[in-house]
Design an enzyme around this catalytic site. Structure first.
Site, PDB file in Angstrom:
ATOM      1  N   HIS A 184      -6.194   4.430   2.250  1.00  0.00           N
ATOM      2  CA  HIS A 184      -7.357   4.555   1.413  1.00  0.00           C
ATOM      3  C   HIS A 184      -7.663   6.290   2.008  1.00  0.00           C
ATOM      4  O   HIS A 184      -8.085   6.538   1.196  1.00  0.00           O
ATOM      5  CB  HIS A 184      -8.590   3.934   3.493  1.00  0.00           C
ATOM      6  CG  HIS A 184      -8.833   2.283   3.330  1.00  0.00           C
ATOM      7  ND1 HIS A 184      -9.484   2.102   2.197  1.00  0.00           N
ATOM      8  CD2 HIS A 184      -8.163   1.186   3.272  1.00  0.00           C
ATOM      9  CE1 HIS A 184      -9.772   0.710   2.100  1.00  0.00           C
ATOM     10  NE2 HIS A 184      -8.939   0.201   3.488  1.00  0.00           N
TER      11      HIS A 184
ATOM     12  N   ARG B 261       0.955  -1.272   0.152  1.00  0.00           N
ATOM     13  CA  ARG B 261      -0.081  -0.301   0.004  1.00  0.00           C
ATOM     14  C   ARG B 261       0.846   0.929  -0.662  1.00  0.00           C
ATOM     15  O   ARG B 261       0.611   2.188  -0.420  1.00  0.00           O
ATOM     16  CB  ARG B 261      -1.467   0.043   1.135  1.00  0.00           C
ATOM     17  CG  ARG B 261      -1.738  -0.477   0.958  1.00  0.00           C
ATOM     18  CD  ARG B 261      -2.672  -0.352   2.614  1.00  0.00           C
ATOM     19  NE  ARG B 261      -4.124  -1.584   2.081  1.00  0.00           N
ATOM     20  CZ  ARG B 261      -4.891  -1.635   3.237  1.00  0.00           C
ATOM     21  NH1 ARG B 261      -5.028  -1.352   4.107  1.00  0.00           N
ATOM     22  NH2 ARG B 261      -6.018  -1.986   2.997  1.00  0.00           N
TER      23      ARG B 261
ATOM     24  N   GLU C 267     -17.546  -0.561  -1.260  1.00  0.00           N
ATOM     25  CA  GLU C 267     -16.309  -0.441  -1.838  1.00  0.00           C
ATOM     26  C   GLU C 267     -16.363  -1.112  -3.409  1.00  0.00           C
ATOM     27  O   GLU C 267     -15.634  -0.747  -4.443  1.00  0.00           O
ATOM     28  CB  GLU C 267     -15.437  -1.004  -1.215  1.00  0.00           C
ATOM     29  CG  GLU C 267     -13.929  -0.983  -1.309  1.00  0.00           C
ATOM     30  CD  GLU C 267     -12.751  -1.387  -0.863  1.00  0.00           C
ATOM     31  OE1 GLU C 267     -11.708  -1.045  -0.818  1.00  0.00           O
ATOM     32  OE2 GLU C 267     -13.219  -1.431   0.890  1.00  0.00           O
TER      33      GLU C 267
ATOM     34  N   TYR D 270      -4.737 -11.818  -0.391  1.00  0.00           N
ATOM     35  CA  TYR D 270      -4.959 -10.584   0.045  1.00  0.00           C
ATOM     36  C   TYR D 270      -3.961  -9.664  -0.263  1.00  0.00           C
ATOM     37  O   TYR D 270      -3.766  -8.542  -0.461  1.00  0.00           O
ATOM     38  CB  TYR D 270      -5.596 -10.000   1.493  1.00  0.00           C
ATOM     39  CG  TYR D 270      -5.485  -8.831   2.204  1.00  0.00           C
ATOM     40  CD1 TYR D 270      -6.863  -8.099   2.181  1.00  0.00           C
ATOM     41  CD2 TYR D 270      -4.574  -7.953   2.469  1.00  0.00           C
ATOM     42  CE1 TYR D 270      -7.369  -7.085   2.162  1.00  0.00           C
ATOM     43  CE2 TYR D 270      -5.381  -6.823   3.695  1.00  0.00           C
ATOM     44  CZ  TYR D 270      -6.435  -6.102   3.254  1.00  0.00           C
ATOM     45  OH  TYR D 270      -7.270  -5.142   3.711  1.00  0.00           O
TER      46      TYR D 270
ATOM     47  N   HIS E 127     -17.798  -2.858   2.711  1.00  0.00           N
ATOM     48  CA  HIS E 127     -17.156  -3.517   1.618  1.00  0.00           C
ATOM     49  C   HIS E 127     -18.594  -3.488   0.737  1.00  0.00           C
ATOM     50  O   HIS E 127     -17.882  -3.122  -0.523  1.00  0.00           O
ATOM     51  CB  HIS E 127     -17.177  -4.536   2.247  1.00  0.00           C
ATOM     52  CG  HIS E 127     -15.951  -5.021   2.729  1.00  0.00           C
ATOM     53  ND1 HIS E 127     -15.112  -6.400   3.464  1.00  0.00           N
ATOM     54  CD2 HIS E 127     -14.928  -4.025   2.661  1.00  0.00           C
ATOM     55  CE1 HIS E 127     -14.204  -6.380   3.751  1.00  0.00           C
ATOM     56  NE2 HIS E 127     -13.746  -5.359   2.882  1.00  0.00           N
TER      57      HIS E 127
END
Length: 410
Positions: free
Chosen positions: A388, A61, A256, A117, A253
């Site tokens: 995020h 990330r 998203e 993930y 979610h």
């Protein structure tokens, strides 16, 4: 803070606020790299918590975030992206058994298992680094796609498995949609970066399966499944606030997924808008169900973390990422449908961000608040990374049909 309670999504004040916050976020995260490049978990004021494990998903990330910064011309961001890239190509990569470790402990012991993930985020990071022209990014992307295709993607099912052991010799029976959601994000980034539509088609196959499950559950998406993809609606009922496998529906979610479905549909049918319409409507259903179930359901602003299958809040805590996704998706729905409802939602979310979630003293956003919007640290202490929050300052202002790094590149 904002002077006006209501403001236009495209107002000069809002744009200036986001620009300032984005610069502050990039500054907040500069202490993340360890000597080997893997990312430290960031504390409340951005100080690295070096006693915590350095995980692959956080490192990926941060590589993504500072590649975005590089594409925006932020001074010093190239070196930070390169540091995270080093972590992914060196100490976090398993050269014996393939793929990427889940992470490393403070004492450089390997964290067990190979996570879908984390591997999805390695793909996303490699795409962003490649677009930012970082050395080694192309090789990383080729490697990450090869590993993912070999171990995680199931061509027959059109979905991805979740977890292998470290040696890639035994796959868990658990299947989950969190990893598949970020796989969609990664696959769309690959399609935009390489021009390889195979990955956009794959993203669509995942989305088609998810929408069947969503419709069967009144637009509340099951998260957890057995190995044959039978939904397990009672999973983790005894531990409902699990950070990655919470019980029940996760409204954040649903929000998203709505945004990713919009991106996929609009990019797949650029010249055939009628073909995209059913997916736009599905995205609206997912978003509106989540907002109805979780926004301001308990007397205070904020999005409840989870609900049961009738939409009643179970975990009332507010996680910062759910607000980020609500900001992004309300904006994307407004851009797509031109309905004022979504612009009004966006304005509400931004006021809530400014008044409760952004840490105006120490920087970044509070990662977990209770139902009264007081700081809570039971699930997400500190401020692990910037992914995020940074995206929430960008996605509302770039084309809905394009991954954010590719949009910045253009």
């Amino acid at each position: 803070m904002y002077i006006l309670k209501k403001h236009c999504i495209d107002s000069a004040e809002n744009i200036e606020y986001l620009d300032r916050m984005r610069r502050e976020l990039f500054s907040f995260g500069t202490g993340f790299p360890s000597p080997g490049g893997s990312s430290y978990y960031l504390g409340d004021d951005g100080t690295p918590w070096k006693e915590r494990s350095r995980e692959t998903w956080i490192t990926a990330r941060m590589a993504h975030v500072y590649s975005l910064a590089s594409l925006l011309g932020v001074e010093g961001s190239e070196a930070l992206a390169d540091a995270a890239l080093k972590g992914l190509t060196e100490e976090l990569q398993d050269r014996e058994h393939d793929g990427w470790y889940a992470g490393l402990t403070q004492d450089n012991e390997i964290l067990p298992d190979k996570q879908c993930y984390a591997h999805a985020f390695v793909i996303l990071a490699a795409c962003s680094c490649l677009l930012a022209k970082r050395p080694g990014a192309e090789d990383l992307l080729k490697k990450a796609l090869a590993v993912y295709d070999r171990y995680f993607w199931n061509e027959e099912e059109g979905l991805s498995c979740d977890t292998w052991n470290t040696e890639f010799s035994q796959c868990s029976d658990y299947r989950g949609l969190n990893a598949n959601m970020h796989t969609v994000e990664a696959f769309l980034a690959v399609a935009d970066t390489l021009g390889d539509e195979t990955y956009r088609i794959r993203a669509g196959r995942i989305i088609s399966r998810v929408l069947v499950w969503a419709e069967e559950n009144n637009w509340r998406i099951p998260e957890h499944f057995s190995s044959d993809w039978t939904p397990d609606l009672e999973c983790n009922k005894e531990r409902p606030d699990d950070p990655f496998k919470p019980y029940g529906a996760t409204p954040g979610h649903g929000i998203e997924w709505a945004r990713l479905i919009l991106q996929w549909a609009l990019s797949t049918w650029k010249d055939q808008p009628d073909q995209a319409l059913p997916y736009i409507l599905a995205a609206e259903n997912l978003y509106n169900r989540a907002i109805s179930d979780a926004w301001e359901r308990d007397g205070a602003p904020g999005i409840c973390y989870t609900t049961d299958w009738e939409g009643n809040p179970v975990v009332h805590d507010r996680m910062h990422w759910t607000l980020c996704e609500a900001i992004n998706t309300s904006a994307c729905l407004y851009r797509t449908t031109n309905r004022n409802q979504y612009a009004e939602n966006y304005a509400e979310f931004m006021v809530y961000l400014d008044e409760s979630v952004q840490d105006h003293e120490h920087g970044s956003w509070f990662h977990q608040l209770d139902q009264n919007n007081q700081l809570l640290t039971t699930v997400w202490p500190g401020k692990s990374d910037l992914y995020h929050a940074v995206q929430a300052t960008l996605i509302p202002y770039y084309p809905v049909d394009t991954s954010i790094a590719a949009a910045l590149k253009k």
